[in-house]
Design an enzyme around this catalytic site. Structure first.
Site, PDB file in Angstrom:
ATOM      1  CD  GLU A  68      31.106  68.228  14.737  1.00 29.84           C
ATOM      2  OE1 GLU A  68      30.142  68.893  14.630  1.00 29.84           O
ATOM      3  OE2 GLU A  68      31.512  69.287  15.637  1.00 29.84           O
ATOM      4  N   PRO A 271      28.001  85.828  10.713  1.00 32.98           N
ATOM      5  CG  PRO A 271      25.616  86.578  11.520  1.00 32.98           C
ATOM      6  CD  PRO A 271      25.968  86.628  10.675  1.00 32.98           C
ATOM      7  NE  ARG A 272      29.401  77.584  14.372  1.00 32.91           N
ATOM      8  CZ  ARG A 272      30.455  77.037  13.852  1.00 32.91           C
ATOM      9  NH1 ARG A 272      30.380  77.019  12.528  1.00 32.91           N
ATOM     10  NH2 ARG A 272      30.088  75.123  14.028  1.00 32.91           N
ATOM     11  N   GLY A 313      24.260  77.197   5.109  1.00 34.54           N
ATOM     12  CA  GLY A 313      24.561  76.553   4.531  1.00 34.54           C
ATOM     13  C   GLY A 313      25.083  77.381   3.211  1.00 34.54           C
ATOM     14  CD  GLU A 314      22.860  81.350   1.047  1.00 29.94           C
ATOM     15  OE1 GLU A 314      22.239  81.453  -0.763  1.00 29.94           O
ATOM     16  OE2 GLU A 314      22.362  81.921   0.836  1.00 29.94           O
ATOM     17  CG  ASN A 338      38.089  74.435   9.800  1.00 25.64           C
ATOM     18  OD1 ASN A 338      39.097  74.516   9.543  1.00 25.64           O
ATOM     19  ND2 ASN A 338      36.902  73.597   8.821  1.00 25.64           N
ATOM     20  CG  LEU A 340      41.199  73.053   7.674  1.00 22.74           C
ATOM     21  CD1 LEU A 340      40.780  71.963   7.792  1.00 22.74           C
ATOM     22  CD2 LEU A 340      42.803  73.321   7.550  1.00 22.74           C
ATOM     23  CD  GLU A 341      33.745  75.072   5.347  1.00 26.15           C
ATOM     24  OE1 GLU A 341      33.490  76.345   5.980  1.00 26.15           O
ATOM     25  OE2 GLU A 341      32.597  73.560   5.503  1.00 26.15           O
TER      26      GLU A 341
END
Length: 436
Positions: A68, A271-272, A313-314, A338, A340-341
């Site tokens: 977000e 992994p998330r 962040g990578e 998501n 989209l990335e």
């Protein structure tokens, strides 16, 4: 009757929160011990400000976590260009880090106060926002009611309601209406989301599309990318990203099934929740797989089977190492993540069928030919094998995904138009103050 019932429920919620407030510190301390809170900034969760309120108009913008925060990035930039102060709240340590890296001292970052009346009141007493902008699906009853009492306009942007959330609110329609009537405007991600908000009593509702499409793709450190690309060399690759528990096991099984047809295959697993990395290394090792762990700087060698992306962040780095990406929380668990990335970063997108939370994005990608849904691990292995073998098909999927993303752009402009009646008076106020 339903209105009285809603007031009674909300009053009970407020009273229960007030009673719980003195002992909630144990819960916050536990989260801090688990690394889910910043120990040095725990006071902010009780609404205690870390900074003085700046003079002039101020917008409170709330984004729950990393996704977000990134989504509202361009919106924040536009508001800053208007000369309006922003206090951005988030709920996670990682999103706080993203906010600091992206905006630095140009905004004020605070952790969102607990949805308890003493904390919310203290927060609002200090910051006195002129407008509250809430991202996606953060519906906190006490916060909404307190803002409503103070007549602070509240706008929900990039709004979405999952199947589960919508069904839950429908069962409590009287409560939903009592809360959503406090929203001055809802800007929804899709037509379906817009219909759902309207059905629950929100007025007015505008459909913008997904703000995440109007954000730049996640960046990558060029030196690190070059180093990893050199280590990988000619080897074929595919990635399983944003995976949830159980999906890493499936990805490892896919690797073992497919590598015989693709010598040198490297599987990238991201992994998330990176805190599960140690357990995953042990699991993969028990299967005879060699793992290079990103967080410890392990080198990718010729016999490395899996690059474990256990860093925050990578994602931009990992996705630039492959042209095939399976997006998790779609074979195990529900809702999806998501897509989209991966599409923006030129990968052919694969996912399981449980993608309800991103239904519109997936449907647009699938309609264009940029994504494919798989039923299970067997079907995923077949899809990965097929795309590795067929460069022409893979390239067509990548190109189709890029076209789909381009078609979806424009959410930021629509969102700004919906916000205009609320922001323009603040721009005037800010300029008048500058003249004084």
């Amino acid at each position: 009757m339903s209105e009285r019932w809603a007031r009674a429920v909300l009053s009970t919620y407020s009273f229960a929160g007030t009673l719980a407030y003195p002992v909630i510190g144990t819960y916050v301390a536990w989260r801090s011990h688990k690394g889910k809170e910043d120990p040095a900034r725990r006071r902010e969760r009780y609404g205690r400000a870390g900074f003085a309120r700046p003079e002039g108009p101020l917008i409170w913008l709330h984004a729950a976590s990393v996704g977000e925060t990134l989504a509202v990035g361009p919106l924040i930039e536009c508001i800053l260009d208007y000369g309006i102060n922003i206090v951005l709240t988030t709920g996670t340590v990682t999103s706080a880090k993203v906010a600091e890296e992206r905006f630095g001292q140009r905004i004020i970052h605070q952790y969102v106060p607990l949805d308890l009346k003493p904390a919310v009141s203290r927060f609002l007493d200090h910051w006195q926002p002129d407008l509250a902008i809430i991202a996606e699906s953060e519906i906190w009853p006490m916060t909404i009611m307190e803002l409503g009492k103070r007549r602070v306009p509240q706008v929900l942007v990039n709004g979405r309601l999952s199947d589960r959330s919508f069904q839950s609110w429908k069962k409590r329609a009287f409560l939903a209406e009592a809360l959503f009537e406090n929203l001055a405007h809802v800007v929804a991600q899709s037509e379906l989301d817009g219909e759902r908000f309207a059905a629950l009593g929100a007025r007015p509702v505008t459909v913008s599309g997904n703000l995440k499409v109007d954000t730049p793709p996640p960046p990558a450190d060029e030196r690190e990318l070059y180093m990893l690309q050199r280590q990988i060399g000619w080897r074929p690759t595919w990635a399983a990203v944003s995976t949830h528990e159980g999906e890493e096991t499936i990805a490892a099984e896919v690797h073992m099934r497919v590598r015989g047809r693709h010598p040198g295959l490297l599987t990238i697993i991201v992994p998330r929740h990176p805190e599960r990395a140690t357990a995953l290394v042990e699991e993969f090792g028990a299967q005879g797989l060699n793992v290079a762990r990103r967080s410890t700087g392990d080198r990718i060698t010729a016999d490395t089977d899996i690059l474990l992306g256990d860093t925050i962040g990578e994602m931009g780095l990992y996705l630039r190492l492959t042209e095939i990406a399976f997006v998790g929380r779609s074979l195990v668990g529900e809702g999806g993540q998501n897509p989209l990335e991966p599409a923006m970063l030129q990968t052919a997108v694969l996912a399981g069928r449980n993608v309800q939370n991103f239904r519109d994005s997936y449907q647009r990608l699938i309609d264009r030919g940029g994504a494919k849904l798989v039923r299970d691990g067997d079907m995923l292995a077949g899809a990965v094998n097929f795309l590795l073998l067929n460069e022409v098909v893979r390239r067509k999927m990548i190109a189709a995904g890029m076209v789909a993303v381009e078609d979806m752009r424009g959410a930021l402009a629509i969102t700004l138009k919906a916000l205009d009646p609320f922001i323009q008076p603040l721009i005037v106020k800010s300029r008048l103050k500058g003249v004084q």
